[in-house]
Design a protein around this motif. Structure first.
Motif, short mmCIF file in Angstrom:
data_model
loop_
_atom_site.label_atom_id
_atom_site.label_comp_id
_atom_site.label_asym_id
_atom_site.label_seq_id
_atom_site.Cartn_x
_atom_site.Cartn_y
_atom_site.Cartn_z
N ARG A 157 46.18 -66.32 20.30
CA ARG A 157 45.39 -66.68 21.49
C ARG A 157 45.27 -65.55 22.49
N ASN A 158 46.27 -64.67 22.52
CA ASN A 158 46.24 -63.56 23.47
C ASN A 158 46.87 -62.34 22.81
N HIS A 159 47.13 -61.32 23.59
CA HIS A 159 47.64 -60.06 23.03
C HIS A 159 49.17 -59.97 23.06
N LYS A 160 49.87 -61.03 23.45
CA LYS A 160 51.33 -60.99 23.56
C LYS A 160 52.02 -60.62 22.25
N LYS A 161 51.47 -61.05 21.13
CA LYS A 161 52.12 -60.84 19.83
C LYS A 161 51.51 -59.68 19.04
N GLU A 162 50.63 -58.92 19.66
CA GLU A 162 49.92 -57.87 18.92
C GLU A 162 50.87 -56.82 18.34
N GLU A 163 51.75 -56.29 19.15
CA GLU A 163 52.68 -55.26 18.67
C GLU A 163 53.59 -55.80 17.57
N LEU A 164 54.03 -57.02 17.75
CA LEU A 164 54.88 -57.68 16.75
C LEU A 164 54.13 -57.86 15.43
N ALA A 165 52.88 -58.27 15.51
CA ALA A 165 52.07 -58.44 14.30
C ALA A 165 51.92 -57.11 13.56
N LYS A 166 51.74 -56.04 14.29
CA LYS A 166 51.61 -54.71 13.67
C LYS A 166 52.94 -54.31 13.03
N GLN A 167 54.07 -54.62 13.67
CA GLN A 167 55.38 -54.33 13.08
C GLN A 167 55.58 -55.08 11.76
N LEU A 168 55.05 -56.29 11.69
CA LEU A 168 55.15 -57.08 10.47
C LEU A 168 54.23 -56.54 9.37
N GLY A 169 53.24 -55.74 9.75
CA GLY A 169 52.35 -55.14 8.76
C GLY A 169 50.88 -55.47 8.92
N ALA A 170 50.51 -56.20 9.96
CA ALA A 170 49.09 -56.53 10.16
C ALA A 170 48.27 -55.25 10.34
#
Length: 167
Positions: free
Chosen positions: A18-31
């Protein structure tokens, strides 16, 4: 976990939130990509870009499924693998389904063969859940429960130190 499995299986992965709060985390997971549905015209900028959307969100409140479905290519699939609270309803404009011939479905659990395959992929690619360990105590469990209700859990809580608490 969905991002980890998709990457292990060779997919190009776009995380949606819904927002950018999890963006960095998603990239760490491999997104590879990230879409925030709070961004203006996100559905226009990313239309017809995804083959499959695996919904892992625990709530439909505050989302716009019609716009999210516009991200799918013709004959794309939206698959929900989590259940929102019983009082929530999924509302979809039929024209969104018809425009691209998209499918909406759900899956609570895979077959025994699916589970066996998932475990094999996890073992072969060293996929492990990302967790937050919480030493079990009345205070810690109460705090963890409150954080869960507030949506302040990135992954899963795992209660530890049973032997210290329950001698």
């Amino acid at each position: 976990m969905t991002i980890l499995f998709a990457k292990a299986l060779g997919a190009e992965v776009t995380a949606i939130s819904r927002n950018h709060k999890k963006e960095e985390l998603a990239k760490q997971l491999g997104a590879d990509h990230y879409i925030a549905t709070s961004d203006e015209d996100f559905e226009v900028k990313n239309a017809d870009s995804l083959d499959v959307i695996v919904n892992t969100g625990s709530s439909l409140t505050g989302g716009n499924l019609d716009k999210v479905l516009q991200l799918l290519v013709p004959y794309g699939q939206f698959i929900s693998i989590t259940a929102p609270p019983l009082n929530e309803k999924m509302t979809i404009n039929p024209m969104v389904l018809l425009a691209n011939n998209v499918s909406v479905s759900g899956s609570a659990i895979g077959s025994p063969a699916d589970i066996e395959y998932m475990l094999k992929v996890a073992a072969e690619h060293d996929i492990k859940p990302w967790i937050e360990e919480v030493p079990i105590s009345e205070t810690n469990v109460s705090t963890a429960w409150k954080r869960m209700e507030d949506g302040d859990v990135k992954f899963r809580f795992v209660l530890t130190d049973y032997n210290k608490c329950f001698k």
